[in-house]
Design an enzyme around this catalytic site. Structure first.
Site, PDB file in Angstrom:
ATOM      1  N   GLU A   1       0.738  -1.040   0.162  1.00  0.00           N
ATOM      2  CA  GLU A   1       0.169   0.009  -0.493  1.00  0.00           C
ATOM      3  C   GLU A   1       0.874   1.369   0.074  1.00  0.00           C
ATOM      4  OE1 GLU A   1      -2.516   2.680   3.129  1.00  0.00           O
ATOM      5  OE2 GLU A   1      -3.100  -0.125   3.362  1.00  0.00           O
TER       6      GLU A   1
ATOM      7  N   CYS B   1      -4.491   7.288   5.562  1.00  0.00           N
ATOM      8  CA  CYS B   1      -4.062   6.885   4.318  1.00  0.00           C
ATOM      9  C   CYS B   1      -5.266   6.767   3.211  1.00  0.00           C
ATOM     10  CB  CYS B   1      -3.725   5.032   4.190  1.00  0.00           C
ATOM     11  SG  CYS B   1      -4.434   4.049   5.329  1.00  0.00           S
TER      12      CYS B   1
END
Length: 508
Positions: free
Chosen positions: A244, A281
């Protein structure tokens, strides 16, 4: 030469002692080989279920000290970390239930059928663990995406031992959590080396290069993640790298939504941008707001909300410096206005804000920085004239974890209307689509997907939810195999009572 790893308080830069020592190549090799030796011990499903639940008990038993250390090293605050630890423990419990259910094995049996053309042999498929998993801990979630995070929980659930490369922002917290997991392993008769932790940049490189590492999970920056992804792909035997890396998380506010509830949307946006000091995020980093009176009211309300929002401390000095520089770079671009100035605050704090730009500028090479994630409490408001403005920018966007649309009441009832078209345009860009909500907050649930097109993630898998386990398994088919040689999971009488499909039909 190895160096000490210090526990540092980001509020004041104070060192609180040596938390660990950087691992050299020999130490990494020792950790990986020790983990590799535990694979057979992890093979039993019931033992893994017991391990996962023992981890929950150990984390909860040591929660006060884990949270104290976590707050000292990250400045995230006791309430936030208390919730995060509950989330981390909850992931272990959720995977225990998933392993008990057995559906994750994907068992399918097709009996031999000589009448088919060509004849079909007896085929029996299930999934087996890959092997040692390298986990690269996140900076912004010292618990839920670090040593006791979802990568660790799902890998152990799959039967894969884990070596974690700890994040330098919270080394003492990492060591404390690792000790809890190792105690849990010992308490159910497993080797403690089902999980180990290593520290240091060189250790991270040595870990992805190690021939006994079979897969990796990463949460962090595009630059760091891509470097490791490339190394994982360039190995003599490449391995899956589930990374990620970065996410802009675009938001589109329709004219109808801006007209109906400008203050509500502005307040929600400000809260989402500043949650965790903008270090989530899934922070919304680009927001499309219509030109005109309705959009003006929304921007005015956002100016007030962010202007009154409190500042905070970022996770470490490097992240703070990057944020301050990123804000300055964006503010200096042509035709960018700064209704609320983000950047350095008093002491080591930063303050939130936003910049605004005509949406059409975002497709210009001079403004491409505005389409990159700025880690911290800043968002970009793009004022658009029409749907063509939005479409042009969306065509230029990279993948994100999330995409959001705020629509009006009547738009929610129009099956083929403007809102449906926006969702269709956003679907190729993200793994999670939201309507009239905010992306910060990722529920741990069976239906959850936390991933998206590159650079949001490097693979199509999720790191949150039950299917996160899929990353650490591979399918194996037994063809024409005598019953006595089959794994128990694939035997005809189904002695383990597992869910499966037989000749294409799911058994009840």
């Amino acid at each position: 030469m190895t160096e000490p790893v210090w526990s540092v308080d980001p509020r004041n830069g104070e060192r609180h002692g040596q938390a660990a020592t950087e691992a050299d190549a020999a130490a990494v090799d020792k950790a990986v080989r020790a983990a590799h030796e535990t694979r057979a011990a992890l093979a039993d499903r019931a033992t893994r279920v017991a391990l996962l639940r023992a981890v929950v008990r150990e984390l909860n038993a040591d929660s006060d000290e884990i949270i104290r250390l976590g707050d000292r090293e990250t400045a995230l605050g006791v309430p936030r970390l208390t919730g995060e630890l509950a989330r981390a423990a909850g992931q272990f419990e959720a995977f225990a239930a998933e392993i008990e259910d057995g559906g994750y094995l994907g068992i399918a049996i097709d009996h031999a059928d000589p009448s088919l053309a060509p004849p079909r042999p007896d085929l029996r498929r299930y999934r087996v663990p890959l092997g040692v998993v390298a986990v690269y801990a996140a900076s912004n979630f010292p618990l839920a995406f670090s040593v006791p995070g979802g990568d660790t929980a799902s890998a152990l659930a799959a039967g894969c031992p884990v070596v974690v490369k700890a994040h330098p922002a919270h080394p003492a917290t990492s060591e404390r959590c690792a000790a809890a997991i190792r105690r849990a392993a010992a308490s159910v008769g497993l080797p403690e080396d089902v999980l180990s932790v290593v520290h240091g940049f060189d250790a991270g490189v040595a870990l992805i290069d190690h021939p006994l590492v079979s897969a990796a999970g990463f949460t962090g920056s595009v630059r760091g993640g891509r470097a490791l992804f490339d190394r994982a792909s360039a190995r003599p035997v490449p391995v899956p790298f589930h990374g990620e890396l970065g996410s802009l998380n675009p938001v589109v506010v329709t004219g109808a939504a801006a007209g109906e509830r400008p203050e509500e949307i502005a307040t929600g946006l400000a809260g989402s941008v500043t949650l965790g000091t903008g270090q989530f995020c899934v922070k919304p980093g680009l927001v499309f707001v219509p030109e005109g009176e309705a959009g003006d009211r929304l921007v005015t309300a956002l100016t007030s909300a962010l202007g009154e929002a409190a500042g905070g401390v970022l996770l470490d000095e490097r992240i703070r410096d990057g944020f301050v520089a990123g804000v300055a770079e964006r503010a200096e671009l042509p035709d960018v206005t700064v209704p609320v100035t983000a950047g350095a605050g008093e002491g080591r704090t930063v303050v939130p804000g936003f910049v605004s730009v005509p949406a059409g500028h975002l497709v210009r090479p001079t403004h491409e920085t505005l389409l990159e994630e700025c880690f911290g409490p800043l968002t970009v408001v793009a004022r658009y004239r029409d749907t063509e403005d939005i479409a042009a920018v969306l065509a230029a966007l990279s993948g994100s974890l999330t995409a959001t649309v705020h629509i009006g009441a009547e738009e929610a009832t129009e099956e083929a209307g403007h809102a449906a078209q926006l969702l269709a345009a956003l679907t190729p860009l993200a793994g999670r689509l939201l309507v009239n909500g905010w992306p910060t907050g990722v529920a741990v649930a069976t239906a959850q997907h936390h991933g998206g097109p590159y650079p949001a993630t490097t693979t199509p898998f999720t790191s949150v939810g039950a299917s996160a386990i899929d990353r650490w398994l591979r399918p194996v088919v037994y063809q024409g195999t005598p019953a006595a040689l089959l794994p128990a999971e694939l035997r005809e009488e189904n002695p383990l009572g597992l869910p499966r499909r037989v000749d294409g039909v799911r058994e009840s």
